[in-house]
Design an enzyme around this catalytic site. Sequence first.
Site, short mmCIF file in Angstrom:
data_model
loop_
_atom_site.label_atom_id
_atom_site.label_comp_id
_atom_site.label_asym_id
_atom_site.label_seq_id
_atom_site.Cartn_x
_atom_site.Cartn_y
_atom_site.Cartn_z
N ASP A 312 0.86 -1.18 0.00
CA ASP A 312 0.00 0.00 0.00
C ASP A 312 0.89 1.24 0.00
O ASP A 312 2.06 1.17 0.38
CB ASP A 312 -0.90 -0.02 1.25
CG ASP A 312 -2.00 1.05 1.21
OD1 ASP A 312 -2.24 1.64 0.14
OD2 ASP A 312 -2.63 1.28 2.27
N HIS A 313 0.33 2.35 -0.44
CA HIS A 313 1.05 3.62 -0.39
C HIS A 313 0.70 4.34 0.91
O HIS A 313 -0.47 4.65 1.15
CB HIS A 313 0.66 4.49 -1.59
CG HIS A 313 1.18 4.00 -2.89
ND1 HIS A 313 0.48 4.09 -4.08
CD2 HIS A 313 2.36 3.38 -3.21
CE1 HIS A 313 1.20 3.57 -5.06
NE2 HIS A 313 2.35 3.14 -4.55
N PHE A 487 -5.17 4.48 0.45
CA PHE A 487 -6.22 3.61 -0.08
C PHE A 487 -5.82 2.87 -1.36
O PHE A 487 -6.62 2.74 -2.28
CB PHE A 487 -7.52 4.39 -0.32
CG PHE A 487 -7.87 5.39 0.74
CD1 PHE A 487 -7.77 5.05 2.09
CD2 PHE A 487 -8.27 6.67 0.43
CE1 PHE A 487 -8.09 5.96 3.09
CE2 PHE A 487 -8.59 7.60 1.41
CZ PHE A 487 -8.50 7.24 2.76
N HIS A 488 -4.59 2.35 -1.40
CA HIS A 488 -4.12 1.64 -2.59
C HIS A 488 -3.65 0.22 -2.28
O HIS A 488 -2.57 -0.18 -2.71
CB HIS A 488 -2.95 2.40 -3.23
CG HIS A 488 -3.29 3.76 -3.74
ND1 HIS A 488 -2.32 4.70 -4.06
CD2 HIS A 488 -4.47 4.35 -4.00
CE1 HIS A 488 -2.90 5.80 -4.50
NE2 HIS A 488 -4.21 5.62 -4.47
N PRO A 489 -4.41 -0.60 -1.56
CA PRO A 489 -3.94 -1.96 -1.27
C PRO A 489 -3.92 -2.82 -2.53
O PRO A 489 -4.86 -2.82 -3.32
CB PRO A 489 -4.96 -2.48 -0.26
CG PRO A 489 -6.21 -1.72 -0.56
CD PRO A 489 -5.75 -0.35 -0.97
#
Length: 550
Positions: A312-313, A487-489
């Site tokens: 994730d980021h 919110f980038h899983p």
Amino acid sequence: MPVDIHSVIHSFRQGERLESAGQFDFIIVGGGTAGCVLANRLTQNPKNQVLLIEAGGKDDYVWIHIPVGYLHCINNPRTDWLFRTEPDAGLGGRSLIYPRGKVLGGSSSINGMIYMRGQSSDYDQWAELCGDPSWRWSEVLPLFRKSEDHHAGISDFHGSGGEWRVEKQRLRWDILDAFRDAAEQTGIPKIEDFNRGDNFGCSYFEVNQKRGIRWNTAKAFLRAAAKRPNLTLMTGCHVEKLVLEEGVCKGVVFIGGGSRWNAEARETLLAAGAIGTPQILQLSGIGPAEALAQAGVKAVHDLPGVGANLQDHLQLRMVFKVEGARTLNTLASSWLGKARIGLEYALFQSGPMSMAPSQMGAFARSGPEQTTPNLEYHVQPLSLERFGEPLHDFPAFTASVCNLRPTSRGHVRIASADSYAPPKITPMYLSTDKDRRVAAAALNLTRKIVAAPALAKYRPQECKPGVHFRTDEELAEAAGSIGTTIFHPVGTCKMGRVDDVSAVVDSELRVRGVRGLRIADASVMPTITSGNTNSPVIMIAEKAALLCMI
């Protein structure tokens, strides 16, 4: 033959218990970003009978469509799964909300609307990791262009007339323009297009909107497909597990309208996302045997990589108080200001209510050793303590920066055999020395940009994390205190070569050791893309649809 959708709806309303939802060519689990694309492409062939199952409802909530409405959609049970992470040591033991869309359109209905592909090297690396040149940038670029309807029209890099609308934002801010000038003075050039394979530079983000209204995948792809007689769409339906017989996926079992359903298909496609897809696999007995046993699930197929490799980021939100600048903090501080904002949107679909969560973007290198940009900035003319809390009562801007290529790896594990129990999400942020070094460098670079002459007239003062954090060690600690998910899983069912024991799918997205089952969502990414992840998922779904039709 599939059950007629009108019969299904009638049965739901009457509360009748139907044992079979019918037989299909394809079952798609998840009506989110990937699921909407798959439903559209697979039903274009009238011979295909397709069932699309979505746990959430229709995308008819008004705040989905007003861009600033993401504030009302995230952490709202009407549109969000309401996941939380496990307490994370890298964040000082904090637990974060972990938004995932639970509605038609999925996370494209609640996300930041930023159109971003990543860098060409991302996809070239995928091709190397999975041993398949068809994942190279030169090969996936036509898939991006296929679905695109770009505001500038058709070109070597962009498409026109596709379903996925890409527009410029309908606003500008002096403080953001000054940040862009400051970035240029720091060596980050001004550019106009982040999506040509090399996104080094600074610009306003392009967004997935149509005339100031959110353009989600339900509108873009599912609306047309829903009119076709060969699509059966079931919303409000919770998938319990896959039906597995002797190494073959026969279909799914799901609950909806008070009844328990069984649907059969020659191929099932999981499109439930980087959290939902490994959860469904593990509930079905596919995953790391030891972890399944701990959750009370018998392992049917020991596949260690299911739920592993979570990436994730992590965004580091730096806040700067300014003087003499127009920001949303001051603009929205009075009822009159709020009324003006609302009136502008009502009349012109422009202004702050048309804002994506972040407006200005920049891609940069954390140090000279980086061959391509490894940092992304999301810059906003506002500030607040944390998501969901009121704006500060002073003018300020936020410069969030994230490490695009984290080396930390987390995991997703089911907590029990109960399909309704939320999974345990453990991101393991900042768990490697390299990620902590990059975090410190990112905060230092942000300070360098803000100190550039272009921002001097606004007299920026660092509020968060604070100027008392000076050394690299102190800055790494500060990163843990201010860091939060962007919110980038991705990556929890990664694709890989035959000899990669941690791979879950092959390069054609087929689950290892299970026939009749593919995955087509962010979970298959072996490494996270160098940017926002929604539009790369559309590309993955486009490729999956083609593979299904071979």
